[in-house]
Every structure is written in C-alpha cells, then in structure tokens.
Design an enzyme around this catalytic site. Structure first.
Site, PDB file in Angstrom:
ATOM      1  N   ASP A  37       2.530  46.513  48.252  1.00  0.00           N
ATOM      2  CA  ASP A  37       1.657  45.499  47.680  1.00  0.00           C
ATOM      3  C   ASP A  37       1.085  46.099  46.392  1.00  0.00           C
ATOM      4  O   ASP A  37       1.240  47.302  46.135  1.00  0.00           O
ATOM      5  CB  ASP A  37       0.556  45.159  48.686  1.00  0.00           C
ATOM      6  CG  ASP A  37      -0.406  44.101  48.180  1.00  0.00           C
ATOM      7  OD1 ASP A  37       0.037  43.226  47.409  1.00  0.00           O
ATOM      8  OD2 ASP A  37      -1.593  44.161  48.531  1.00  0.00           O
ATOM      9  N   ASP A  80      -2.474  45.006  44.700  1.00  0.00           N
ATOM     10  CA  ASP A  80      -3.932  45.142  44.734  1.00  0.00           C
ATOM     11  C   ASP A  80      -4.385  45.960  45.936  1.00  0.00           C
ATOM     12  O   ASP A  80      -4.013  45.682  47.078  1.00  0.00           O
ATOM     13  CB  ASP A  80      -4.592  43.761  44.777  1.00  0.00           C
ATOM     14  CG  ASP A  80      -4.307  42.961  43.522  1.00  0.00           C
ATOM     15  OD1 ASP A  80      -4.599  43.465  42.421  1.00  0.00           O
ATOM     16  OD2 ASP A  80      -3.759  41.841  43.637  1.00  0.00           O
ATOM     17  N   ASP A  83      -2.788  46.650  52.099  1.00  0.00           N
ATOM     18  CA  ASP A  83      -4.171  46.825  52.551  1.00  0.00           C
ATOM     19  C   ASP A  83      -4.615  45.743  53.519  1.00  0.00           C
ATOM     20  O   ASP A  83      -5.572  45.933  54.271  1.00  0.00           O
ATOM     21  CB  ASP A  83      -5.122  46.831  51.348  1.00  0.00           C
ATOM     22  CG  ASP A  83      -5.182  45.479  50.663  1.00  0.00           C
ATOM     23  OD1 ASP A  83      -4.201  45.112  49.987  1.00  0.00           O
ATOM     24  OD2 ASP A  83      -6.193  44.765  50.817  1.00  0.00           O
TER      25      ASP A  83
END
Length: 501
Positions: free
Chosen positions: A54, A56, A339
C-alpha cells in the site's frame, strides 16, 4: 491506594516489591525492540518472491502534524457546509486523545474500547471529552458491558449501530466526534447523535475528496513524510535480491508520484513491476467486474483494453481477479504490506492465501512503554496479586473476605495505572486489562507478521524465517519463563507474598 504503590522508588522499604523484582527475568525490560518484526504465523521469507505495498502509512509514513490539519479542515467544513455553531471553533485538536481501533456507538454518541470478546473495557467509555461512569454504561447497555454481535457484525468493522475506527487517518475523526459531542452537551443543546456522526464522517471525507490532504503533503513533503530514505533502502534491498514488487493504493497517481519521487527519486517506478492507483480498496479485492485503465504520461485515461500489466506503466482501478489472471502471482509466494487490517489485508489472507504484513506505527510507543521498569513492576505485581486472589477466594471467613476486597480494589488501581502508561483515556491499543482488544484480535487474524514500519525489513536477511512465540493455552502448562501465566500455582514466592500482605 495501598502505600506500597505510592513509593516505588524505594523498594527496600516494602519487601513485596523486592519479591516482584525477583520475579522479573534479568534483562526482561530490554527484550522488546520497536525495530523488530513480530510473527502471528510462521513466515519463511525465502519462499516469498513477490512483495506488494500500500502507499499511505506503508511506503509513506506521515507526521502527526497531518492529523491536526485534517481535524482543523473538517471542523471548518462542519461550520461552513453543515452550519454547525461557530463555538466549535474554540476546540483545538487534542493530540493523543484517541487511539486506533476504538468503537463508536452511533446512536448513543459514545467512543469506547472493546475487547476481543465484544466486552467494553470499564473506564474507557467517553461521551464528548468526559468519561462516562461505569454505572451509567451498564444502565445504557442493559446491565452488561457486552456489545451484541449483530450490532458490530460488519466484516469491515461497520456494523449497523457501532463502527470501529481501524484507519490511522480516523484518529482526527474520532477527536472531532468527541469535540462536537462535548460542545452540544456542555451548552445544553439538543441534537441527534446519528446526524452528528453522519455529518462528521462527511466532513472528514470532504478533506480527502477535495484533495486538501494531498495538497498539504505535496506542498511540504519534508514536514509531512517521515523516514523516506528508509523506504528507498527497503525497495533497493528487495530489487537487488531479485524480488518482484508491486504497488496497489487508493491514492491518485499525481500524489503518489510526488511522494515517491521525494523518497526514492525520479526513477522510482523502476523498482516496481506493477503500479495500480485509485484502486478503490477493499472493493478492489472483491469486485470482479471493474476493468483496469492505463494512464498516459500526463495522467490521462487511455482507452485500450488491458491484456497485460507491464512494468513502467501506471494503471487505475481494476480488480484482484484480473490482477491474478494477468500476473499469475498467487498464494504464499506473495507478501503484501498495508496499515489497514480490513481494507488492505483481510481479503488477501482469508480468500486468496497471500502472506500479509501489517504496518503498526503505534508499536514504537507501545514497546517503549512495555520495556520500562515501571510497567514490568506494575504488571508483575498485578499478575501475582491476581494469583493470590484466585487462591484466597475459597476462604469464606470474614477476615479473608475483607483481605480479598482490599486486594480487589488494589488490583483495579493497578489496572488503571498500567492503562494510563499508554494513553490516559483508552490505554494500549493491544490490551483491555488482561484480554486482547478487538483490534489486537483482528491483527492476529489478518496479518502473518506486523511491525512499526517498512524499514524493519532492513534488519533481516531475505531468507529469514519468522517464528511465532508458542504461548500456552489456558489448559496447557507454561514451560518457559516468558510464558508464566496469570495467577498460576507455579508463581514463585506466592506464599511469601501472601504472608507479607
């Protein structure tokens, strides 16, 4: 509070704490390292050929200053767009008020921490900025701390009445919810908590949809992006070892390009075999209809049908099923980092058999707290005290019952003290007293390994095997020193502690 708890500095005065220190294994406070990778499941990196990421809070870690900006902008939208009272403007952002993984009762307007068994942790229920007394919580929930499954049964933490905040970006949203509730309550203004939740959610969404967050980060990359050089080092290490890399993010290409160029350099795309932006996760992992679109060098959409995913190209949208078909990257040879436990990892682990790695920045703070002597002393005495209570409860004489009540009170004080080491309002994101949190249970279920940041990979050889610690089940004997469980008959010095008390 018992005097032994007030004067920890001079433990020679109170033999009980000397015994507690004897229970702590030598060097126990130095065992944890925030740069380590922790395993929920056995993972052999030698078997991993493809690494996915990912963007961010995975490739790009953001500073806490971004939370303040998101909060202030959303607060402004509440007043300008939704016509909320201007009195809310006086509330500044409160760093460290909320923690990730909390639940919010939409109809009651309550922010709380729930454990893995759907029970609310007493003392962690907030209406506005103030804690709700436990007695009132019990009254609101029908005499129990339990939140029924049907209220919080959504796979992605979005039940009909209770929402779980799993995203790091949701911390300013929780703070704004608490602030807005507090304003209406303190000013005795009637309001509907359901409307408030909807409006705050939309205001936060506007910050992202209108591109404000992207603009702030791009305008000051040094201020908002942390540890970029470490991301570069990780990517270089993987590619140099012959690994294939791909990126799947919900962020737009222009934003990702600026950030990656800042961290890695203008040729950052050379590291990746496939780059997918605006993927619309988690729907990307479940939708088998939405096609891939290629972006040209200007970022405009192209119209040709995608028959292959080529290195050096940028793709938008798409779905995992086409991704698997076009790349052939399947099963445990793929390790994906993200995250968000739901949007990034859940489907990949449960439905597709990929290996998953969770990025948990909060680990840095949590491991520092767990490594302190104060925490070790509190927890050791808490465990020993629980063991004493476990044995004393069978004695029914008045004197024993009185001692039991005193220990029970002291145990509760110790729990509060331990909770406050992490966060005064909600404690650790991993524990509710002795049980794992709802967040912690999901972390164990949806991630094979977890770590503070991607840079933790730099500490390991790419043939390293991560072995999870074998912790005993409740009916199993603890055979290793670091596995001695609460209140067991095997606790050393139990008799001596009993006499001291």
């Amino acid at each position: 509070m018992n005097p032994t708890l007030k004067n920890k500095q001079d433990i020679r005065v109170f033999p009980v704490f000397s015994l507690c220190l004897d229970l702590i294994p030598p060097g126990a406070c130095n065992l944890l390292n925030s740069s380590a990778i922790y395993a929920n499941n056995e993972v052999n990196l030698a078997e991993v050929d493809i690494y996915g990421f990912d963007y961010d809070y995975t490739l790009a870690l953001y500073s806490n200053a971004l939370n303040t900006m998101i909060y202030n902008a959303a607060k402004g939208f509440l007043i300008e767009h939704f016509r909320y009272p201007e009195g809310i403007l006086k509330y500044d952002y409160i760093p460290n008020f909320a923690v990730r993984g909390l639940h919010y009762d939409i109809q009651k307007g309550l922010l709380m921490k729930i454990d893995a068994f759907h029970y609310i942790q007493p003392g962690t229920v907030y209406r506005g900025l103030n804690p709700l007394p436990d007695e009132e919580v019990l009254e609101l929930y029908g005499g129990t701390y339990h939140v029924p499954l049907e209220q919080d049964s959504g796979f992605y933490g979005k039940g009909p009445k209770v929402k779980q905040f799993m995203d790091i970006f949701s911390i300013p949203e929780m703070t704004l919810l608490a602030v807005a509730n507090d304003f209406f309550i303190t000013n005795d203004i009637e309001y509907d908590p359901v409307h408030l939740f909807k409006d705050v959610s939309e205001a936060i969404g506007m910050v992202h949809l209108k591109g404000y967050m992207y603009k702030w980060v791009v305008q000051d990359l040094d201020k908002y992006i942390l540890r970029g050089e470490e991301t570069h080092a990780v990517l270089h290490k993987l590619v140099s070892s012959g690994k294939k890399l791909f990126l799947i993010t919900n962020s737009p290409f222009s934003f990702v390009d600026k950030g990656m160029t800042h961290m890695v350099g203008e040729k950052w795309r050379d590291f990746f075999d496939v780059v997918i932006v605006q993927a619309d996760k988690p729907h990307f992992f479940t939708d088998c209809i939405k096609p891939f679109r290629r972006l040209d060098t200007k970022g405009d959409l192209c119209w040709e049908k995608i028959k292959s995913l080529d290195k050096g190209q940028i793709y938008k949208q798409g779905n995992l099923f086409d991704f698997l078909r076009l790349t052939g990257w399947r099963g445990s040879k793929v390790l994906y980092f993200g995250d968000h436990l739901y949007s990034d990892l859940a489907d990949l682990m449960l439905r597709h058999g990929w290996r998953t790695a969770a990025i948990v920045p909060e680990l840095e703070h949590e491991t520092k707290m767990v490594s302190t002597g104060r925490y070790a002393l509190n927890l050791t005495w808490l465990q020993a005290l629980t063991g004493l209570m476990e044995r004393l409860q069978t004695h029914r004489d008045p004197e024993s019952q009185q001692v039991f009540l005193e220990w029970q009170k002291e145990r509760e004080e110790l729990r509060i003290m331990t909770k406050n080491l992490f966060n005064p309002q909600f404690g650790s994101i991993f524990r509710t007293c002795h049980n794992p949190t709802y967040f912690s249970r999901r972390l164990c279920r949806f991630s094979d390994i977890y770590m503070t940041s991607l840079s933790c990979l730099l500490n390991y050889d790419l043939s390293y095997t991560f072995y999870p610690r074998r912790t005993p089940l409740q009916h199993e004997a603890p055979l290793w020193m670091d596995q001695l469980c609460t209140g067991c008959m095997k606790t050393p010095f139990l008799e001596e502690m009993s006499h001291i008390r």
